[in-house]
Design a protein around this motif. Structure first.
Motif, short mmCIF file in Angstrom:
data_model
loop_
_atom_site.label_atom_id
_atom_site.label_comp_id
_atom_site.label_asym_id
_atom_site.label_seq_id
_atom_site.Cartn_x
_atom_site.Cartn_y
_atom_site.Cartn_z
N GLY A 118 0.79 -0.96 0.02
CA GLY A 118 0.21 0.06 -0.07
C GLY A 118 0.72 1.14 0.04
N GLY A 119 2.03 1.18 -0.30
CA GLY A 119 3.03 2.01 -0.39
C GLY A 119 3.29 2.79 -1.91
N MET A 120 4.32 3.49 -1.61
CA MET A 120 4.65 4.17 -3.03
C MET A 120 6.21 4.56 -3.27
N VAL A 121 6.90 4.22 -4.44
CA VAL A 121 8.07 4.56 -4.60
C VAL A 121 8.35 5.59 -5.63
N VAL A 122 8.97 6.55 -5.45
CA VAL A 122 9.18 7.63 -6.51
C VAL A 122 10.57 7.78 -6.89
N PHE A 123 10.94 7.70 -8.06
CA PHE A 123 12.51 7.94 -8.41
C PHE A 123 12.75 9.65 -8.83
N SER A 124 13.59 10.22 -8.28
CA SER A 124 13.73 11.53 -8.58
C SER A 124 15.25 11.86 -8.87
N ASN A 125 15.13 12.94 -9.78
CA ASN A 125 16.38 13.48 -10.30
C ASN A 125 17.28 12.62 -11.17
N VAL A 126 16.31 11.96 -12.02
CA VAL A 126 17.04 10.79 -12.82
C VAL A 126 17.71 11.67 -14.04
#
Length: 158
Positions: A118-126
């Motif tokens: 029920g969570g979320m992963v976001v990849f930033s500054n790619v």
């Protein structure tokens, strides 16, 4: 202002690389430079992984290569964080120079585990080059990407 719990954990040079370098301490300078080259190539000595807890977010920053050589240094920490109920994870890839198939597998599995809990992963500054590869592999349709940390946090709060 929210109560911010700052917990920083850092993984730098791998233990095998340190042991290898220690074996050659005190050698002449040419041998030392050669050893540094070998260590950098085979042990990813420039690799670094930082875990930071900031409020409700787990923030991970990776520096160097995300590869079969380095994946064992950080995958358990990512998986543990992703298995927490309703986790919110931001993975900053700004200083990543390469992601191989094993590294991509770790990132995908982290996403799957977070989604299941029920969570979320976001990849930033790619970096642009890596983002182009992600788009070519259609990962931009499956994983969550944000241009910066602020947008990543906003994506989780919609």
């Amino acid at each position: 202002m929210t109560n911010m719990k700052d917990e920083i954990e850092r993984i730098g040079l791998g233990p095998n690389a340190r042991k290898f370098k220690e074996m050659f301490e005190g050698q002449n300078s040419d041998a030392s430079r050669s050893i540094d080259v070998v260590v950098n190539q085979f042990f990813d000595a420039k690799f670094d992984f930082i875990k930071r807890q900031k409020g409700e977010y787990n923030i991970f920053a990776i520096k160097g290569r995300v590869s079969n050589v380095t994946a064992n240094l950080f995958k358990d920490k990512l998986y543990d964080a992703a298995c927490e109920d309703e986790c919110r994870i931001i993975i900053n890839l700004r200083d990543v120079s390469l992601i191989d198939s094993v590294g991509l597998g770790v990132l995908i599995n982290t996403h799957k585990k977070a989604d299941k809990s029920g969570g979320m992963v976001v990849f930033s500054n790619v970096p642009e080059r890596i983002m182009n590869n992600m788009e070519m592999l259609y990962m931009d349709r499956y994983l969550h990407f944000a241009p910066d940390m602020k947008k990543a946090a906003q994506m989780m709060n919609w």
